[in-house]
Enzyme design. Structure first.
Site, short mmCIF file in Angstrom:
data_model
loop_
_atom_site.label_atom_id
_atom_site.label_comp_id
_atom_site.label_asym_id
_atom_site.label_seq_id
_atom_site.Cartn_x
_atom_site.Cartn_y
_atom_site.Cartn_z
N ASP A 121 -2.68 6.71 2.89
CA ASP A 121 -2.15 7.80 2.07
C ASP A 121 -0.86 7.41 1.34
OD1 ASP A 121 -0.37 7.66 4.15
OD2 ASP A 121 -0.87 9.62 5.00
N ASP A 141 0.48 -11.19 6.76
CA ASP A 141 1.07 -10.37 5.69
C ASP A 141 2.37 -9.73 6.16
OD1 ASP A 141 -1.07 -9.01 7.27
OD2 ASP A 141 -0.25 -7.22 6.35
N GLY A 174 0.81 -1.22 0.00
CA GLY A 174 0.00 0.00 0.00
C GLY A 174 0.84 1.26 0.00
N LYS A 179 9.79 2.48 0.79
CA LYS A 179 8.60 2.41 1.65
C LYS A 179 8.17 3.82 2.03
CE LYS A 179 6.79 0.40 5.92
NZ LYS A 179 7.04 -0.58 6.99
N ARG A 197 5.74 -12.49 1.21
CA ARG A 197 5.16 -12.80 2.53
C ARG A 197 4.26 -14.03 2.47
NH1 ARG A 197 4.85 -7.28 4.39
NH2 ARG A 197 6.35 -6.19 3.06
P1 AMP Z 1 1.19 -3.12 8.22
O1 AMP Z 1 0.49 -4.04 9.19
O2 AMP Z 1 1.63 -1.83 8.79
O3 AMP Z 1 2.32 -3.84 7.56
O4 AMP Z 1 0.14 -2.70 7.09
C1 AMP Z 1 -0.95 -3.51 6.67
C2 AMP Z 1 -1.39 -3.11 5.28
O5 AMP Z 1 -1.76 -1.75 5.22
C3 AMP Z 1 -0.35 -3.31 4.20
O6 AMP Z 1 -0.99 -3.77 3.06
C4 AMP Z 1 0.22 -1.92 4.03
O7 AMP Z 1 0.76 -1.74 2.75
C5 AMP Z 1 -1.00 -1.05 4.25
N1 AMP Z 1 -0.67 0.28 4.76
C6 AMP Z 1 -0.20 0.60 5.99
N2 AMP Z 1 -0.03 1.92 6.12
C7 AMP Z 1 -0.39 2.47 4.94
C8 AMP Z 1 -0.45 3.80 4.44
N3 AMP Z 1 -0.08 4.85 5.18
N4 AMP Z 1 -0.86 3.98 3.18
C9 AMP Z 1 -1.25 2.95 2.42
N5 AMP Z 1 -1.23 1.68 2.84
C10 AMP Z 1 -0.81 1.43 4.07
MG MG Z 2 2.87 -5.00 6.54
#
Ligand code: AMP
Ligand code: MG
Length: 496
Positions: free
Chosen positions: A132, A263, A99, A120, A190
């Site tokens: 965002d 993930d 994301g 990232k 992953r």
């Molecule tokens: P995480 O648990 O932080 O690894 O994030 C879980 C999911 O949310 C993943 O698919 C990330 O890519 C997405 N994600 C987390 N923060 C953001 C952000 N600020 N903008 C877009 N996608 C995000």
């Molecule tokens: Mg993640």
């Protein structure tokens, strides 16, 4: 080699790219370009990682700064965001994906294969959902430092080349500024990538992905003969064993990941996706480092079980390829022997025991019980115990306990167990297994607060200490002391 041809507006970083993840095909990703950030600046960088990537001396040019912030294209790169799914907090979350991470490509690498390079925080992707696409300075510094800290500790992890910042505002709980981490790993695949294609009953893609990962990273699975030559089962077993070994290292060093969603589980058994992680200060087995984890699903002492649960999700995803539920379950079996074996091995090293003996498990459990009862500082305890073996003075380590009698009783057992060990050898082993420096929350916080004021020296200092955490670093004792009282008030959640 020219690092920047400003007028051509494509930056040649001096990396040699090779086709990698992008060869899997369009069902695995979306090609796109990062979204620029205004007026970037360097926040932190690792020359060690630069060397591993084969970057030339003087790699931190203005062009590299722009390119690694996503403002200019990198010569030869083919940026993309990959799709995956996953279980978050034990619940199927459906489609997720990169994301905010954009894969630039894979370097050709020498000897042990290539390295993928990701930005990232480089902007929105089709998988951003409500996000965002950005990462804030705070969490980017934490990811950068912790990646390199884990590597310094000898724990498998994704790496980080640098952090660049921008004054562009990002809204989280409060307004913060944006940053980009350039992170590096043999692969960022992953468990969730496999779950994605299994959930969508896209068996061809699932097989393609498994074959890709096996051929590149687990080639021995094709020839082991395990499970009657079922390479997918052998693959599951190998992932499960790497994961078990990783968890043993986390538990031994006192590392709490904080968001062990499927993930966030690397198929290569690497520590990945640093968010609300924490190195324990006081030893509390039930410690929860993630402020959003209200049920304690990812509490410190739950981590080994959660990893096993996550491996079941992976097994479920691989079932169509493995073809038999019983074989899939059998492929997970060794987790239950590898984890305790590896954990005991790590703890034995922390205790300076050069061989194994019958009472070792009791010795390990005994000390952990004492540490938990008095919430003794985990890192300081082990370092002082090592020092005690080196110089014979038990007072500094003894001083950590109110229950002196309890500690003395354990220390007697410990000394008896060591009766036959050459002292110097044991001390060396302990000082090489029990770090003096870990990335405590308050240390990261101080570096972050200075960096927010454009003073990046704290980031650089911490990096130097954490790269070689077993060394004494004379003059740096302030970074190896007890956390201040305010450390326990730092709240770190998933939102980063
Ligand atoms: P995480 O648990 O932080 O690894 O994030 C879980 C999911 O949310 C993943 O698919 C990330 O890519 C997405 N994600 C987390 N923060 C953001 C952000 N600020 N903008 C877009 N996608 C995000
Ligand atoms: Mg993640």
């Amino acid at each position: 080699m020219s690092l920047l041809a400003e007028d051509s507006a494509v930056v040649d970083l001096g990396l040699r790219w090779t086709p990698g993840f992008s060869t899997l095909g369009p069902e695995f990703f979306t090609e796109l370009r990062p979204t620029p950030l205004p007026d970037p600046y360097w926040v932190g960088h690792s020359d060690t990682v630069a060397r591993e990537l084969g970057l030339p001396e003087g790699w931190r040019s203005e062009g590299a700064l722009q390119a690694l912030t996503g403002n200019l294209p990198v010569a030869g790169a083919r940026p993309l965001a990959s799709v995956y799914s996953g279980h978050q907090f034990g619940v199927w979350a459906g489609q997720l994906g990169d994301g905010r991470a954009i894969l630039l490509g894979e370097t050709a690498g020498e000897g042990q294969g290539g390295l993928e390079v990701q930005l990232k925080g480089a902007g929105r992707t089709p998988y951003s959902r409500m996000g965002d696409g950005r990462a804030v300075l705070r969490s980017s510094i934490r990811e950068f430092l912790c990646s390199e800290a884990m590597h310094g500790l000898g724990i498998p992890t994704t790496r980080a080349l640098c952090v660049t910042g921008s004054d562009a505002r990002v809204r989280r709980e409060e307004l913060e500024t944006a940053a980009v981490v350039t992170r590096v790993a043999p692969s960022f695949i992953r468990f969730g990538h496999f779950e994605h294609f299994a959930a969508n009953q896209h068996e061809d893609a699932l097989r393609k992905l498994a074959d890709y990962v096996i051929d590149r990273y687990y080639p021995a699975c094709r020839t082991t003969g395990r499970f009657n030559g079922n390479a997918y089962a052998a693959f599951l077993e190998a992932v499960s064993e790497r994961t078990a070994a990783l968890l043993a290292q986390w538990q031994a060093v006192g590392f709490c990941h904080g968001v062990m969603n499927t993930d966030n589980m690397s198929i290569l058994g690497l520590t990945i996706d640093y968010g609300p992680f924490q190195f324990l200060d006081a030893f509390d087995p039930r410690h929860i480092c993630n402020h959003s984890d209200t049920s304690g699903r990812y509490a410190f002492n739950q981590q080994p079980n959660v990893a096993y649960w996550n491996l079941f999700c992976l097994a479920q995803a691989l079932l169509p390829l493995i073809g038999d539920q019983e074989i899939a379950v059998a492929a997970l079996e060794s987790y239950k022997t590898v984890f305790p074996r590896e954990f005991e091995g790590r703890m034995r090293a922390k205790l300076g025991l050069l061989d194994s003996a019958d009472g070792d498990r009791a010795l390990i459990e005994g000390v952990l019980k004492l540490l938990a009862a008095e919430k003794v500082d985990y890192t300081i305890f082990w370092r002082r115990l090592s020092q005690h073996v080196a110089d014979g003075n038990a007072e500094p380590v003894r001083d950590l306990f109110l229950d002196r009698a309890g500690f003395d009783a354990w220390l007697l057992l410990f000394s008896e167990r060591h009766a036959q060990t050459p002292r110097q050898e044991a001390a060396d082993s302990m000082l090489g297994s029990n770090p003096k420096f870990v990335l405590r929350n308050h240390l990261g916080q101080q570096a972050i607060e200075a960096a927010a004021q454009k003073d990046f020296s704290g980031v650089a200092t911490l990096l130097t200490l954490l790269e070689t955490p077993f060394e004494e670093h004379p003059g740096a004792d302030a970074y190896a002391g007890f956390p201040p009282d305010w450390a326990s008030t730092i709240e770190i959640s998933c939102s980063s």
